[in-house]
Motif scaffolding. Structure first.
Motif, mmCIF file in Angstrom:
data_model
loop_
_atom_site.group_PDB
_atom_site.id
_atom_site.type_symbol
_atom_site.label_atom_id
_atom_site.label_comp_id
_atom_site.label_asym_id
_atom_site.label_seq_id
_atom_site.Cartn_x
_atom_site.Cartn_y
_atom_site.Cartn_z
ATOM 1 N N TRP A 48 -39.945 72.780 210.017
ATOM 2 C CA TRP A 48 -40.323 73.312 212.065
ATOM 3 C C TRP A 48 -40.020 71.568 211.585
ATOM 4 C CZ3 TRP A 48 -39.768 77.486 214.157
ATOM 5 C CH2 TRP A 48 -40.656 78.873 213.069
ATOM 6 N N ASP A 49 -39.063 71.142 212.908
ATOM 7 C CA ASP A 49 -38.759 70.314 213.741
ATOM 8 C C ASP A 49 -38.893 71.065 215.108
ATOM 9 O OD1 ASP A 49 -37.057 68.749 211.494
ATOM 10 O OD2 ASP A 49 -35.171 69.868 211.695
ATOM 11 N N ALA B 63 -37.415 75.090 215.520
ATOM 12 C CA ALA B 63 -36.491 74.943 214.850
ATOM 13 C C ALA B 63 -36.340 75.138 213.671
ATOM 14 C CB ALA B 63 -35.066 74.047 215.493
ATOM 15 N N SER B 64 -36.105 76.501 212.993
ATOM 16 C CA SER B 64 -36.167 76.773 211.306
ATOM 17 C C SER B 64 -34.462 77.311 210.942
ATOM 18 C CB SER B 64 -37.371 76.749 210.909
ATOM 19 O OG SER B 64 -37.278 76.982 209.971
ATOM 20 N N GLY B 65 -33.963 76.491 210.991
ATOM 21 C CA GLY B 65 -32.603 76.466 209.894
ATOM 22 C C GLY B 65 -32.082 77.225 210.602
ATOM 23 N N LEU C 227 -49.850 82.749 216.322
ATOM 24 C CA LEU C 227 -49.674 81.897 215.112
ATOM 25 C C LEU C 227 -48.316 82.484 214.338
ATOM 26 C CD1 LEU C 227 -50.666 80.647 212.652
ATOM 27 C CD2 LEU C 227 -50.865 83.304 211.510
ATOM 28 N N VAL C 228 -47.328 81.252 214.274
ATOM 29 C CA VAL C 228 -46.086 81.532 214.413
ATOM 30 C C VAL C 228 -45.633 81.220 212.709
ATOM 31 C CG1 VAL C 228 -45.529 81.054 216.342
ATOM 32 C CG2 VAL C 228 -45.030 79.295 215.540
ATOM 33 N N SER C 229 -44.705 81.923 212.502
ATOM 34 C CA SER C 229 -44.428 81.641 210.261
ATOM 35 C C SER C 229 -42.138 81.778 210.278
ATOM 36 C CB SER C 229 -45.249 82.205 209.916
ATOM 37 O OG SER C 229 -44.337 81.203 208.352
ATOM 38 N N ASP C 230 -41.925 80.461 209.833
ATOM 39 C CA ASP C 230 -40.871 80.828 209.123
ATOM 40 C C ASP C 230 -40.491 81.753 207.978
ATOM 41 O OD1 ASP C 230 -41.675 78.959 208.429
ATOM 42 O OD2 ASP C 230 -39.754 77.589 208.752
ATOM 43 N N GLY C 231 -41.463 81.555 207.879
ATOM 44 C CA GLY C 231 -41.538 82.051 206.042
ATOM 45 C C GLY C 231 -42.431 81.808 205.477
#
Length: 236
Positions: free
Chosen positions: A106-107, A126-128, A18-22
């Protein structure tokens, strides 16, 4: 916000991350029972934006149909969807090699890998300013990457450990050829890392270690020596 990586399971018995950019939580793989995936996401799958599935082998796709039934959109290649039997499911989203998609914040860039599966993929998220690479179950990478900040990469075996197990009769010799032609071992990981831009990398996660043919302490030491970066070994 910093990237968060949570290991739900990482072995030939089942993989899930599980991954998250917040802002947008995303599942990578669903090779675990649906109950375990639900527990790992806080007992609710409603907040998960989707699941990226690398290929059809059960330790990566076991819960795909369960996720789809619960309304979680699953992203996979056409070959994977055909092999799993989800090609006609409207919640199954087909993705292609080097055809970018948007998944929440996310891209996501899918890219082909080299494995004994129908149409396997890796994913660059990619995120930010952050770029997370997910690469598993591949003999090698056809691509190199720039600007990575997080690397999740298979490190399945150490050749010397594998050969010793074969010599001592603990492992079938035929397994050696399959591993060499379909999985990242420690030499491939080191070669891949040497070929890529690590200038912004914050951490490396070693995934999918073989129960019999790996040595997590040696793998971690070798990657740390080669890169000077924080290295994490994903628990089983």
């Amino acid at each position: 916000m910093p990237i968060d990586v949570k290991i739900l399971g990482s072995s030939s018995a089942g993989n899930g991350y599980l991954v998250s950019d917040g802002y947008t939580p995303v599942l990578l793989e669903c090779g675990l029972p649906i109950k375990q995936l639900r527990n790992g996401t806080g007992y609710s799958l409603a907040g998960v934006a989707g699941c990226l599935i690398s290929h059809e082998h059960q330790d990566h796709s076991k819960a795909a149909k369960d996720l789809l039934r619960q309304g979680v959109r699953c992203y996979m290649s056409r070959g994977t969807a055909e092999a799993i039997g989800t090609l006609d499911d409207p919640a199954a989203a087909l993705v292609q090699d080097q055809q970018q998609i948007r998944l929440g914040t996310w891209d996501v860039m899918p890219f082909r890998t080299v494995h004994d599966a129908a149409e396997p993929l890796g994913f660059l998220l990619a995120s930010g300013a952050d770029k997370l690479l997910f690469l598993t179950d591949s003999a090698y990478s056809p691509f190199t990457f720039r600007g990575l900040t997080h690397i999740l990469i298979e490190c399945n075996y150490i050749p010397e450990v594998l050969d010793k197990n074969i010599d001592e009769g603990r492992v079938n010799p035929r397994l050696r050829q399959r591993l060499l032609h379909s999985h990242f071992g420690l030499p491939q990981v080191l070669k891949f890392l040497a070929a890529n831009d690590l200038s912004r990398v914050q951490g490396i996660w070693l995934l999918h270690l073989s129960d019999a043919n790996s040595d997590e302490h040696e793998m971690k030491r070798a990657v740390q020596r080669a890169t000077g970066l924080p290295v994490h070994v994903a628990p089983r």
